[in-house]
Design a protein around this motif. Structure first.
Motif, short mmCIF file in Angstrom:
data_model
loop_
_atom_site.label_atom_id
_atom_site.label_comp_id
_atom_site.label_asym_id
_atom_site.label_seq_id
_atom_site.Cartn_x
_atom_site.Cartn_y
_atom_site.Cartn_z
N ARG A 24 -58.81 16.21 -9.04
CA ARG A 24 -59.55 16.40 -10.28
C ARG A 24 -58.78 15.91 -11.51
N MET A 25 -57.78 15.10 -11.29
CA MET A 25 -56.98 14.55 -12.39
C MET A 25 -57.13 13.05 -12.43
N LYS A 26 -56.98 12.50 -13.63
CA LYS A 26 -56.83 11.06 -13.73
C LYS A 26 -55.43 10.76 -13.22
N ILE A 27 -55.30 9.73 -12.43
CA ILE A 27 -53.96 9.34 -12.01
C ILE A 27 -53.67 7.95 -12.55
N THR A 28 -52.41 7.69 -12.77
CA THR A 28 -52.00 6.41 -13.32
C THR A 28 -51.55 5.49 -12.19
N VAL A 29 -51.34 4.25 -12.53
CA VAL A 29 -50.84 3.29 -11.55
C VAL A 29 -49.44 3.71 -11.08
N TYR A 30 -48.70 4.38 -11.95
CA TYR A 30 -47.35 4.82 -11.59
C TYR A 30 -47.38 5.94 -10.55
N ASP A 31 -48.43 6.77 -10.58
CA ASP A 31 -48.58 7.79 -9.54
C ASP A 31 -48.83 7.12 -8.19
N VAL A 32 -49.70 6.14 -8.17
CA VAL A 32 -50.02 5.43 -6.92
C VAL A 32 -48.77 4.73 -6.39
N ILE A 33 -48.03 4.09 -7.27
CA ILE A 33 -46.78 3.42 -6.85
C ILE A 33 -45.81 4.45 -6.28
N THR A 34 -45.69 5.59 -6.94
CA THR A 34 -44.77 6.63 -6.48
C THR A 34 -45.14 7.14 -5.10
N PHE A 35 -46.42 7.47 -4.88
CA PHE A 35 -46.84 7.98 -3.58
C PHE A 35 -46.53 6.96 -2.48
N THR A 36 -46.77 5.70 -2.78
CA THR A 36 -46.55 4.65 -1.79
C THR A 36 -45.06 4.41 -1.53
N VAL A 37 -44.29 4.29 -2.59
CA VAL A 37 -42.86 3.97 -2.44
C VAL A 37 -42.09 5.12 -1.80
N VAL A 38 -42.31 6.34 -2.27
CA VAL A 38 -41.60 7.48 -1.68
C VAL A 38 -42.01 7.65 -0.22
N GLY A 39 -43.27 7.47 0.08
CA GLY A 39 -43.72 7.55 1.47
C GLY A 39 -43.08 6.49 2.35
N ALA A 40 -43.02 5.26 1.84
CA ALA A 40 -42.41 4.17 2.61
C ALA A 40 -40.91 4.38 2.79
N LEU A 41 -40.23 4.82 1.74
CA LEU A 41 -38.79 5.04 1.85
C LEU A 41 -38.47 6.23 2.75
N SER A 42 -39.30 7.24 2.73
CA SER A 42 -39.12 8.38 3.64
C SER A 42 -39.28 7.92 5.09
N THR A 43 -40.27 7.08 5.31
CA THR A 43 -40.48 6.54 6.65
C THR A 43 -39.28 5.69 7.09
N GLY A 44 -38.75 4.90 6.17
CA GLY A 44 -37.56 4.11 6.48
C GLY A 44 -36.38 4.97 6.88
N LEU A 45 -36.20 6.08 6.19
CA LEU A 45 -35.10 6.99 6.53
C LEU A 45 -35.34 7.64 7.89
N ILE A 46 -36.58 8.03 8.17
CA ILE A 46 -36.89 8.64 9.46
C ILE A 46 -36.60 7.65 10.59
N LEU A 47 -36.97 6.39 10.40
CA LEU A 47 -36.81 5.39 11.46
C LEU A 47 -35.38 4.94 11.67
N THR A 48 -34.59 4.86 10.59
CA THR A 48 -33.23 4.33 10.73
C THR A 48 -32.15 5.40 10.75
N GLY A 49 -32.32 6.46 9.97
CA GLY A 49 -31.32 7.52 9.92
C GLY A 49 -30.14 7.26 9.01
N TYR A 50 -30.15 6.16 8.26
CA TYR A 50 -29.05 5.84 7.36
C TYR A 50 -29.24 6.59 6.04
N VAL A 51 -28.84 7.85 6.01
CA VAL A 51 -29.13 8.74 4.89
C VAL A 51 -28.57 8.23 3.58
N ASN A 52 -27.28 7.91 3.55
CA ASN A 52 -26.64 7.50 2.29
C ASN A 52 -27.27 6.23 1.72
N VAL A 53 -27.61 5.31 2.58
CA VAL A 53 -28.24 4.06 2.13
C VAL A 53 -29.61 4.35 1.52
#
Length: 122
Positions: free
Chosen positions: A47-76
């Protein structure tokens, strides 16, 4: 239909903070929590207007979380997430509507604020 509520910068910050905090507490479960937060955010912001930055955030954080799950290189991946957050904020300065302006303008009559040279200059 009800008018959508103005966007909040918290919708942008919550996924990033979820990643930073959860991964710092537990390296295996943390990225899963961050991924779940990204998955739930569209429901929270329904029920909120969302900005392009919200969409970018959801996508980038999701992708980076997936990258960490798949590789396990936490510090990187922690460094990459901080870099991604900083780059998003910095690169937004090159656009017509920087990141902060996308949220603050709703306190000053929405898109009309962008016409005021005192509010934003390019």
């Amino acid at each position: 239909m009800k008018e959508k509520r103005k966007p909040s910068m918290m919708t942008l910050l919550i996924p990033w903070m979820a990643f930073w905090i959860a991964v710092s507490i537990n390296e295996q479960v943390g990225p899963v929590i961050a991924l779940l937060v990204c998955a739930v955010m569209p429901l929270i912001t329904y029920r909120m207007k969302i900005t392009v930055y919200d969409v970018i955030t959801f996508t980038v954080v999701g992708a980076l979380s997936t990258g960490l799950i798949l590789t396990g290189y936490v510090n990187v991946w922690i460094a990459v997430v901080y870099l991604g957050f900083g780059l998003m904020w910095l690169l937004s300065c090159l656009t017509k509507e920087p990141l902060c302006a996308a949220y603050v303008k709703y306190n000053y009559h929405g898109d009309d604020a962008l016409l005021n040279p005192i509010y934003i200059s390019i």
